[in-house]
Each structure stands twice: as C-alpha cells, then as structure tokens.
Design a protein around this motif. Sequence first.
Motif, PDB file in Angstrom:
ATOM      1  N   ASP A 107       1.530   4.747 -14.710  1.00  0.00           N
ATOM      2  CA  ASP A 107       1.565   5.327 -13.365  1.00  0.00           C
ATOM      3  C   ASP A 107       1.065   6.762 -13.439  1.00  0.00           C
ATOM      4  OD1 ASP A 107       2.643   2.968 -12.569  1.00  0.00           O
ATOM      5  OD2 ASP A 107       4.715   3.665 -12.616  1.00  0.00           O
ATOM      6  N   SER A 134      -0.720  10.100 -11.879  1.00  0.00           N
ATOM      7  CA  SER A 134      -0.850  10.746 -10.585  1.00  0.00           C
ATOM      8  C   SER A 134      -1.144  12.220 -10.792  1.00  0.00           C
ATOM      9  CB  SER A 134       0.432  10.576  -9.755  1.00  0.00           C
ATOM     10  OG  SER A 134       0.342  11.286  -8.545  1.00  0.00           O
ATOM     11  N   GLU A 142       0.806  -1.202   0.000  1.00  0.00           N
ATOM     12  CA  GLU A 142       0.000   0.000   0.000  1.00  0.00           C
ATOM     13  C   GLU A 142       0.851   1.269   0.000  1.00  0.00           C
ATOM     14  OE1 GLU A 142      -2.563  -0.257   3.332  1.00  0.00           O
ATOM     15  OE2 GLU A 142      -3.764  -1.911   2.520  1.00  0.00           O
ATOM     16  N   ASP A 169       3.063   4.000  -3.423  1.00  0.00           N
ATOM     17  CA  ASP A 169       2.440   4.898  -4.392  1.00  0.00           C
ATOM     18  C   ASP A 169       3.537   5.750  -5.016  1.00  0.00           C
ATOM     19  OD1 ASP A 169       0.765   6.438  -5.904  1.00  0.00           O
ATOM     20  OD2 ASP A 169       0.121   7.722  -4.237  1.00  0.00           O
TER      21      ASP A 169
END
Length: 629
Positions: free
Chosen positions: A202, A204, A176, A179
């Motif tokens: 990825d 973001s 978790e 990130d």
Amino acid sequence: MKAMFLWWSLAILLLIQIFASALELEMLDYKSEHFTCSKGISNCTVKAGAVVLIPECPVDLEVQPVLCCRQGTACRPCLHIHLDIQPRNHQTASYVNVCYNVPELGMDICKILEFTVIPAALDGQATSKAWLSLLLKDNAVSFNSQVTVYVCSHHSKVVLPSVDEVCSSAAQGVVEECDIPSFSTLIDQESHEVRLQVNKADDSPYPLEMCLQHEDNGVCRTCKESTVPLHSVTPCMCFQVWWNKGDERSHRSISCPFRNHTELLQRNVWENVSVSVVQGQMNSGGAMLSWNLTAPCRVEAEVWPCQKGAGLDMDRCTELVAFRQRLSDDIWRENSRGHWLMPGVFEDVVLGLDLCVMVKGKNSKLGPFCPIDSSWWHWRWSLLVLLSLMLAVLAAICLYFLHGKLKRWAWEWYQKECGRRANRGHIVLLSPPDVDGSVSELVCELGSSLCAQGFSVSVDLWSRAELCSLGPLPWLHSQLQHLDSQGIRAILVLTQAAWERAEDWVRQWDQQGQQGKDIVQGVEKEEGGEEGEGEDNGLLQGLSSPYADVFSAALSCIKAEHKLGCAGERFLLVHFEAHSAKPPSSERGLPELFQGLPMFHLPSQSQGLLAELAMGPIGPEAGIGGHRV
C-alpha cells in the motif's frame, strides 16, 4: 508455558478475526437492475411505479445491504430485496409494489414487480410458497445511508455500513473509495508487545497516521508508536489507520482485533481497574458513600459497601445488606486518559462506620477500596501552611536585624573577590564634588567594571564608613601611599562641578600664596596629615559632602605632583559622555590644574582606558587611547 499458550491462542484468534472480517458484505456481480423469481413463477419484469397504498398482502420482506460489482471491481453499495410470497390458487398474473425512501432524497421511489404464477408448477411444493429477488442499485443509495423499504404494510429499515467499515473488510481494493492502508496486528513474544504492521504494497505519497481508542464510541487518540505493551491490550481496544491527505477526506481502516478475545484479555482489564471512594452528606442530612470506578473498557460487575474490621479482623470487610448495585451500560463516560468511568453512590449508610467498597466481576473480585481520611489531610495541610507562615515571619525578622551586617558582609565579600581577581594592581576612583545621582551611578558602574577586569579598586562612594572614621584627607593619603607601592594611578571623574571646583581652587591658590605652599608641603609630608587638614580649611569651605573634601584634597596632591613633574603618571581624568564637562559660564579651556593629565571619554574610549591602566605609566608619552589636555 502458560504465557506461551496465551500468545499462540491470541495469534490464532487474530488470524480468525482477519479472515472473518472479509465476510461483512456480500459481493454480487451486477450489470443492470436484476429481478429474479423462484420456480413456479415466470414472466418476471420490473418497471418504475408510483406510491400505491395496499393495506395487506401475503409477503415476507427481507432487505440486506450488498456490494454490486462488475467483474469483481468497481463495487458500489446496493440493496438485495427478498420477498417470500404466497400466491392464491386462482391467481395467475400478479404484481407487487416495492417502495423505498432515502432521507437525502426527501421522497419515495417505487418499483412494480410483475410476474405470472404457474399453479401447476407450485402444486408439487409442500408449502406452495415462492419468492422474488430484486437487486436494487440507485445513486441515492450510498455508504452510511439509511434506507426504509416497504411492501404493503410490511417495512424494513436498513443502515448501510460506512466507507471506513467497508474498507476495513475484504472490499478494500475493489471499492473506489477504499484508498486506505491495510494493516495487521502481530504479537512480538520477545518484547511482550503487539505490533501494528502496514502492508508494504500500500504505497501512498501521503503520510501515515494512526490512532487508538477504547470501545466503538470512544475518542480515538493519535499515537506515534506502532507498538502496544501486551499488558495494556484489552478486548475493547481498536485501531484506526489512514493516509493524511490534508484538506481531502481521509477514509480510515478500522479494526478491533481483540474483540473476540474477552476471556484471554479480561485479566488486563481488571488489573487496570481503580476505584476512588469519598464519604459525604446528602441534602436530607443522611450519610452517603460516593464512588467512581475507572477501567480501560466497560465491564460487567457488581459493587457494594462493606464495613472494615478492626484489630485482628482488619483484613476482613463485611458486606452491608441491601446495598449491592450492578453497573449500568448507559452511565459510563470517557475520561481524559481514554479510560471509562462509572460514578455511583450508596445513600443512607450508617454514619460512623469504617466503610469501604468492594467490586466483583465475572471471574475477579477487587477491594476493599476505602476513602482517604479527609480530616487527617486537612490537618496536615493546615500544619504545613502554619509552619510556612512561621518561617516567613522568622526570616523577615532576621533580615530586619541582620540588614546592616549582611550589607557589611556583602561589601567585604565583594572586596575580597576583587582582591582575589586583582592581579593587575590597585586603582583609586574619586567621584566629583557635586551630589548627582546619575553621575554617582556611573561612577559605581565604572568601579565594578574595573574590578571585573581584574583590578583592585577603591571608590570613595564605597568607603563611606572609612571616610567617616578616618576623615577625607587621611583616607586619601592612605590610598596614595598604596598607589606608591602598586604604581597604578588615581582616576578623577570630570563634570561641570569638578571643572568649576578646579578653577576655584586654582584661584584661591593664587590669592593665598604662601598658605598654598604650606598646604602643598603638608600634603608632601607623610606625617603631616592633621596639620595639612587644618591649613586646608580655607580651600574646602562651602562643600556639601565628604566626597567633595576628598576631591579638593586630590587637587592639592595634583598640584604637588605638577611641581615634581609626574602628575600625568599618577592621575588621569575620565569624562562621561552623557554629561557635559565644561560649564556654560566658562570661556577658557581646561583648568590649569588638569592640563597635562591623560583624559578618556567614556564609553567610547573604554578600551583605551583599560589599555592605559594595564600598561601603566611609561613616561611623557603615556595616554594610549586618550589624549593629554
């Protein structure tokens, strides 16, 4: 061909490095605290226990950090504790006390592993050994934790990897905390550079940041470019990439993709090695040779002093015996450029020799590196300072003797510049009779402003040399003759002193009668300058400067022009609003001599003055922007 082979070899090794990083932490499926036993052991259970000191027990302890996952996701850090035991022949039911300590908790936590030995099952084994395996998951065990596990007198200290280290491996996406962006390094053969590519999957909302460092403990310096020249790539080069989340903690993806390519990239390291050498003296009085070696990475090398040859052997450098040193790993320090520096010194060297330093690595030899001749540098700087002082003194002397000439040249240049720009005529600007520094400064500013507008300007304050050589009246007469050909007017500055001077002049005119008429006739006669000057002495007495004489002579000219009816076409008045024009003692209006002349108040009526001067006199209605008084 050799370069092509280098690129492909480096690309293959990069791929191997990427896949190898996926094996840093083993991932195990986990539901609850898992305790397993080998063949020959049964009834294996685990329960909470207390600290019990057992001096000796026949076990071998091995502890390994792993990732405990649920169906391949939601992975957390765990400890895999493996015990090799040697049960005694008569022993059936038994137990082992396993304890661990986490500094964050400040206490020991213990587990009791209970089991039953089946002697018949162990009789067939050659070594009569068995093992126990405990998969330990505790919230206190986290990334970057230091855990000490001990069983009896055996103990093992384990440091779990940090989140950044775990997220740089294949654990990314299943942990978790991971990130972080994933990236790879690719070689661009056409541009001869290594390119960092971030995985497009990825996504973001945060901006992407990256930095570059040399060695694991080096400072990571932010880099804006995602490319690195191939000749700058070194085995110790590492990259960090992360999402900049502001106040939140941003975990980083860390990769040192060239660490296993030492042989291929060692050449880049040695091509960027530099050594500085300085000769000095020790406190004991002996001679020493200090040196600083700088390189992109910490290198394994030897350094030694050598004596440089002379004449035909000047390219040779003979080693001094018993001075060779090997670079130590614990002295390196990083400099401001991100490179690594190693200092060193050779003590008690022979003074007077032409000494240098040689460096030898595994497959490279550099040098000789020789000190700069400090005496030559000191001599050169001393000479430079001396020449600078001599030039400064010479310039000061020249300026002292040439001050007058420079001032005259500057004035002539200024006059020529005004004449060059003067396509709008000539103006005579006359200052008031009083000696007032602030008024004189305003008069000079007005003259410069008119010159900048394209007028050719003569100011009595600027013509002191001509006034002294010609005299006030001849100078004024010559300027008025110039005005006759140009058709532009003279400007008088009105102040309290000018007001009072005009009233006194009119009063004396009325008292002297025929003498005043002779003065006017003398002014009107072009050839009668000297005679007029002699007759005007009574009206010019008591004045304190040649500019006052010029002002009084101008009053005579205005009187003469009044008789001809054209005074307003040749003369005008300006009044500086910062200074009062009317004297406090005067109860009457403007002096009679100034009545009928256009007057402008400055600076509020500057544009009107420029328009009046540009258009020239146009008869009785002249005076645009100002008013007749």
